[in-house]
Design a protein around this motif. Structure first.
Motif, PDB file in Angstrom:
ATOM      1  N   ILE A   1      -0.436 -39.074  73.471  1.00  0.00           N
ATOM      2  CA  ILE A   1       0.685 -40.432  74.447  1.00  0.00           C
ATOM      3  C   ILE A   1      -1.348 -41.519  75.305  1.00  0.00           C
ATOM      4  O   ILE A   1      -1.835 -41.015  75.398  1.00  0.00           O
ATOM      5  N   SER A   2      -0.500 -42.665  74.192  1.00  0.00           N
ATOM      6  CA  SER A   2      -1.358 -43.590  74.141  1.00  0.00           C
ATOM      7  C   SER A   2      -1.599 -44.277  75.798  1.00  0.00           C
ATOM      8  O   SER A   2      -0.168 -43.717  76.486  1.00  0.00           O
ATOM      9  N   ARG A   3      -2.049 -44.842  76.989  1.00  0.00           N
ATOM     10  CA  ARG A   3      -1.864 -45.279  78.593  1.00  0.00           C
ATOM     11  C   ARG A   3      -0.681 -46.080  78.116  1.00  0.00           C
ATOM     12  O   ARG A   3       0.874 -46.630  78.481  1.00  0.00           O
TER      13      ARG A   3
ATOM     14  N   THR B   1       4.491 -46.253  61.755  1.00  0.00           N
ATOM     15  CA  THR B   1       5.596 -47.867  61.696  1.00  0.00           C
ATOM     16  C   THR B   1       4.936 -48.845  62.496  1.00  0.00           C
ATOM     17  O   THR B   1       4.884 -47.832  64.277  1.00  0.00           O
ATOM     18  N   GLY B   2       4.714 -49.746  62.913  1.00  0.00           N
ATOM     19  CA  GLY B   2       4.516 -50.734  64.159  1.00  0.00           C
ATOM     20  C   GLY B   2       5.856 -51.011  64.875  1.00  0.00           C
ATOM     21  O   GLY B   2       5.463 -51.183  65.760  1.00  0.00           O
ATOM     22  N   ARG B   3       7.096 -50.552  64.110  1.00  0.00           N
ATOM     23  CA  ARG B   3       8.418 -51.445  64.448  1.00  0.00           C
ATOM     24  C   ARG B   3       9.793 -50.774  64.178  1.00  0.00           C
ATOM     25  O   ARG B   3       9.267 -50.360  62.361  1.00  0.00           O
ATOM     26  N   ALA B   4      10.270 -50.089  64.821  1.00  0.00           N
ATOM     27  CA  ALA B   4      11.352 -49.479  64.474  1.00  0.00           C
ATOM     28  C   ALA B   4      12.510 -50.160  64.959  1.00  0.00           C
ATOM     29  O   ALA B   4      12.949 -50.363  65.980  1.00  0.00           O
TER      30      ALA B   4
ATOM     31  N   LYS C   1      -3.216 -44.873  69.849  1.00  0.00           N
ATOM     32  CA  LYS C   1      -3.834 -44.354  69.107  1.00  0.00           C
ATOM     33  C   LYS C   1      -3.307 -43.452  68.014  1.00  0.00           C
ATOM     34  O   LYS C   1      -4.007 -43.872  67.022  1.00  0.00           O
ATOM     35  N   ASN C   2      -2.111 -43.131  68.286  1.00  0.00           N
ATOM     36  CA  ASN C   2      -1.640 -42.176  67.537  1.00  0.00           C
ATOM     37  C   ASN C   2      -0.610 -42.755  66.713  1.00  0.00           C
ATOM     38  O   ASN C   2      -0.083 -42.022  65.996  1.00  0.00           O
TER      39      ASN C   2
ATOM     40  N   ASP D   1       2.272 -36.588  69.207  1.00  0.00           N
ATOM     41  CA  ASP D   1       3.111 -35.907  69.315  1.00  0.00           C
ATOM     42  C   ASP D   1       3.967 -35.387  69.328  1.00  0.00           C
ATOM     43  O   ASP D   1       4.227 -33.989  69.654  1.00  0.00           O
ATOM     44  N   ILE D   2       4.982 -36.415  70.534  1.00  0.00           N
ATOM     45  CA  ILE D   2       6.055 -35.925  70.890  1.00  0.00           C
ATOM     46  C   ILE D   2       7.140 -36.561  70.747  1.00  0.00           C
ATOM     47  O   ILE D   2       7.173 -37.098  69.855  1.00  0.00           O
TER      48      ILE D   2
END
Length: 300
Positions: free
Chosen positions: A42-44, A74-77, A64-65, A89-90
């Motif tokens: 997870i990124s900050r 996807t960038g948006r959902a 990053k992930n 990864d969560i």
């Protein structure tokens, strides 16, 4: 509309939040985020959630992930119904709720906090160590819904010993099927921090232990019993049955109970030592000083 957000980090408690409609919630590893996910993937500042017009929007804020829905980055959902997705990864889920269900979820959390406070208030030193330790274990099992457990306790300089069990025999603890859980106990004792696993199948270090698989353990929690300067024991609880995950709220409630328990147990131990000293003194004819004698000595 409100929504229930859930995240399931490996080797940590599940994160569950009831989100208010119309608010923005930042998600990330930073302590500044409204929804903090403490995991290396997870990124900050990973993403942001916002509820609007009966749906919820999640967008990536340059992580990053990434974020993936149905296996695709996807960038948006947009979420209208219960949806599972990945942040890094969560595994996560978001379920829109109506106003009544949202209020009920918030009220349930507050009710559980009130129960934890009420149970903690029953942990009184005058009960004695023999009653306090099993009572603490019963409270933790009640609050978490876990199936079985035990408590190790050791006064200063003494060896840790099993002082209470539920659903386990003392002999079970030396069985090879329990070795993986013993490692979790040792970690809690060494670090003086809780150890939790929501699902041992997903745990990087417990899933690989044959003892955990053979023992059929699904989830576990080890909570050290600590005073300000030292550890006096550890409480272990687990479940072999599928059930609700151990959440951050569960950890909060158990920490509240075990904090009170550790203080009450230590106070009971000191009271026992004082009583023993007075009995020993009385047996050789030494009486404790009278208050009137102390007052008259002080005024001379």
């Amino acid at each position: 509309m409100p929504a229930r957000f859930c995240a399931y980090p490996p080797d940590n408690a599940a994160v569950m939040r009831v989100l208010e409609d119309g608010r923005n919630y930042t998600i990330g590893r930073s302590s500044d985020c409204e929804i903090r996910l403490d995991h290396r993937s997870i990124s900050r500042q990973h993403g942001e959630l916002k509820g609007s017009d009966g749906s919820w929007l999640l967008h990536d804020t340059g992580s990053k992930n990434g974020i993936s829905v149905e296996g695709r980055l996807t960038g948006r959902a947009e979420f209208i119904n219960l949806t599972w997705f990945m942040i890094g990864d969560i595994s996560c889920s978001l379920e829109p709720l109506d106003a009544v269900a949202g209020a009920a979820a918030v009220a349930s959390s507050e009710s559980r906090r009130s129960m934890s406070r009420a149970l903690s208030a029953r942990l009184l030193p005058q009960l004695g160590i023999g009653a306090l330790i099993p009572q603490t274990l019963d409270m933790v099992l009640q609050l978490t819904g876990l199936e079985r457990g035990f408590v190790l306790y050791a006064p200063d300089g003494e060896t840790l010993r099993v002082h209470a069990t539920r659903g386990l025999r003392v002999d079970d603890l030396s069985n090879r099927h329990f070795a993986g859980s013993a490692a979790a106990v040792e970690q809690a004792l060494t670090t003086r921090e809780y150890v939790v696993c929501v699902d041992t199948n997903d745990s990087p270090w417990l899933a690989a232990r044959p003892s955990v698989r053979l023992g059929g353990i699904r989830s576990l929690l080890c909570m050290p019993l600590t005073l300000s300067h030292r550890s006096i024991g550890v409480l272990y609880a687990d479940s072999r049955l599928p059930g609700p995950p151990i959440t951050e709220l569960d950890i909060e409630l158990v920490e509240n109970v075990t904090r009170h328990a550790a203080a009450a147990i230590e106070a009971a131990r000191l009271e026992d030592r004082i009583a023993d000293a007075l009995r020993s003194a009385a047996s050789i004819g030494v009486q404790p000083p009278a208050w009137t004698d102390l007052v008259s000595d002080a005024t001379r």
